[in-house]
Design a protein around this motif. Sequence first.
Motif, PDB file in Angstrom:
ATOM      1  N   ASN A 233       6.678  72.496  59.673  1.00  0.00           N
ATOM      2  CA  ASN A 233       5.423  73.227  59.611  1.00  0.00           C
ATOM      3  C   ASN A 233       4.860  73.478  61.011  1.00  0.00           C
ATOM      4  OD1 ASN A 233       3.219  74.428  58.219  1.00  0.00           O
ATOM      5  ND2 ASN A 233       2.027  72.574  58.461  1.00  0.00           N
ATOM      6  N   ILE A 236       6.935  76.213  62.762  1.00  0.00           N
ATOM      7  CA  ILE A 236       6.648  77.545  62.216  1.00  0.00           C
ATOM      8  C   ILE A 236       5.298  78.049  62.716  1.00  0.00           C
ATOM      9  CG2 ILE A 236       6.164  78.806  60.086  1.00  0.00           C
ATOM     10  CD1 ILE A 236       8.248  77.114  58.692  1.00  0.00           C
ATOM     11  N   ASN A 237       4.307  77.163  62.745  1.00  0.00           N
ATOM     12  CA  ASN A 237       2.967  77.573  63.186  1.00  0.00           C
ATOM     13  C   ASN A 237       2.946  77.999  64.653  1.00  0.00           C
ATOM     14  OD1 ASN A 237       1.831  77.110  60.669  1.00  0.00           O
ATOM     15  ND2 ASN A 237       1.253  75.004  61.152  1.00  0.00           N
ATOM     16  N   TRP A 241      10.991  79.418  66.788  1.00  0.00           N
ATOM     17  CA  TRP A 241      12.069  79.665  65.827  1.00  0.00           C
ATOM     18  C   TRP A 241      13.364  78.964  66.204  1.00  0.00           C
ATOM     19  CZ3 TRP A 241       9.996  81.151  61.624  1.00  0.00           C
ATOM     20  CH2 TRP A 241       8.874  81.988  61.633  1.00  0.00           C
ATOM     21  N   VAL A 244      12.912  75.693  64.629  1.00  0.00           N
ATOM     22  CA  VAL A 244      13.022  75.851  63.173  1.00  0.00           C
ATOM     23  C   VAL A 244      14.480  75.887  62.751  1.00  0.00           C
ATOM     24  CG1 VAL A 244      12.584  77.416  61.235  1.00  0.00           C
ATOM     25  CG2 VAL A 244      10.794  77.001  62.929  1.00  0.00           C
TER      26      VAL A 244
END
Length: 270
Positions: A233, A236-237, A241, A244
């Motif tokens: 989370n 992503i915020n 990437w 991620v």
Amino acid sequence: MTTTDTYSAVWQRRTPRKRLLIWTGWVALVALFVWCWQLMTENTIWAFVTDAPRQAADIGARMWPLEWGYLPELMGPLWDTINIATLGTIGGVIMAVPVAFLAARNTTPSATILRPIALFIIVASRSINSLIWALLLVAIIGPGLLAGIVAIALRSIGFVGKLLYEAIEETDRRQIEAVRATGAGGLQVLTYGIVPQIMPAFWGISVFRWDINIRESTILGLVGAGGIGLKLNASINTLSWDEVAVILLLILGTVVVSEWVSAKLRRAII
């Protein structure tokens, strides 16, 4: 000379009325589908939909090269995720066992009161997703691993309870009657007549649920219930990437390993 007209009957699978009803049903189904599609897409911004492939390609490009230096920071949250799944499974199984015996027709003390209550618990547990359980528990007991463990446990009750009470109902009555014929009491019949028959199913169900919980616990951090989902989370915020991508690959590898371990354990037990 007389001429005789010969009529041969033509076999048809369905009568004209049945064919009409079938076609009417198909037309109604198509109409329902069209109506549902319009209802679901009335607020859709189609410009975003048509632009989705380009956006997906852009995010994929930002994921490369992978940020492998971020991997050591994920080991702690990954260990937390495994603990959430394991402890949650154990708690769920412990609570599911008495519920299953109360729900089974051949072991429940009361088919009119206790059995419906047990079935309601099973249905309620299975109806609410673990993410929703986690969301509720984070609001009640605060964020952290405990909320995730309890969420996994509550979700597991319905799954384990349903499969286990079905296994209890499918036990061989002859073996139970043989134990009862020796003068055994109710607890002894349960211990020596029913439990040995359901133990392979019990262990198989428990291991299978643990495998499922490994997957579900990876996303509980999205609502603050701890684990690797917290890192996902956060990345992503911040639009990181490349981080991620590393997290997703780590989750994939964890799920693959848990699936392999689960399959090995089930084969060894069953």
